[in-house]
Scaffold this motif. Structure first.
Motif: not given
Length: 214
Positions: A124-131, A144-148
């Motif tokens: 379920s992890v979004p494909g555009d998520l970054e850290v 720090r993730l790119s989304r809360d």
């Protein structure tokens, strides 16, 4: 005495009516064309397949547990990752922590292999998520993730927490500190997360699993 002569079309019509009545009596709706309902549904095994050799031999690759979704829980599957992806975080520095987090997050963003899909695993992890690393004023181990984190799907957050916990991306106690994007107003403060049995068995608990930092 008169007789009624039935023609071939009339016989066919009567047969069609009788067939429809028979189907109706059995609770089956008749249909003018064949219907392909596909194979009967099967229960996912959730048996983790063996890790695939995703990198070349002799490159220092290691095996690491990556948590995927299966059967309403998150469970570990073994993947081949770059060096550092499965090392303990007891002596890791900021560079090793961020490198490991990025490597493991990349694994979570990947489409599951065919063997994983056949066993019922998904992500379920979004494909555009970054850290990224800590922002100004954050504790040194913050990621720090790119989304809360609180805005992620609960299964995705459970996957991330359990995959990073106990690796070089985590702290000395094995927990991981996660926050969202750095904002001018500071945003939500980062929280500490641990991969507990409750979190693995009920990923919905991820939304309230984070604890404030001292």
């Amino acid at each position: 005495m008169s007789t009624t002569r039935r023609t071939a079309p009339g016989l066919r019509a009567s047969a069609a009516v009788l067939a429809a009545l028979a189907l109706g009596g059995c609770g089956i709706r008749s249909t003018p064309v064949p219907v392909d309902a596909g194979p009967a549904p099967s229960r996912a095994s959730c048996a983790a397949p063996a890790a695939e050799e995703g990198r070349g031999p002799g490159d220092g690759s290691v095996r690491a547990d990556v948590f995927l979704v299966c059967g309403g829980t998150v469970s570990a599957v073994e993947r081949t990752v770059a060096p550092g992806g499965s090392e303990s975080g007891s002596e890791s520095g900021p560079d090793a922590r961020l490198e490991t987090a990025r490597e493991l997050l990349e694994e979570l963003r990947r489409n599951p292999s065919r063997a994983e899909r056949e066993a019922g695993f998904g992500s379920s992890v979004p494909g555009d998520l970054e850290v990224t690393g800590p922002g100004d004023g954050d504790p040194g181990g913050t990621l720090r993730l790119s989304r809360d984190p609180g805005g992620l799907p609960s299964f995705a957050l459970a996957q991330i927490v359990c995959t990073l916990t106990g690796t070089a991306a985590a702290g000395r106690d094995g927990s991981v500190v996660l926050g969202g994007p750095v904002r001018d107003d500071g945003g939500e403060p980062p929280l500490r997360y641990s991969c507990t049995d409750a979190l693995r068995g009920s990923p919905e608990a991820a939304k309230t699993a984070g604890t404030p930092l001292p």
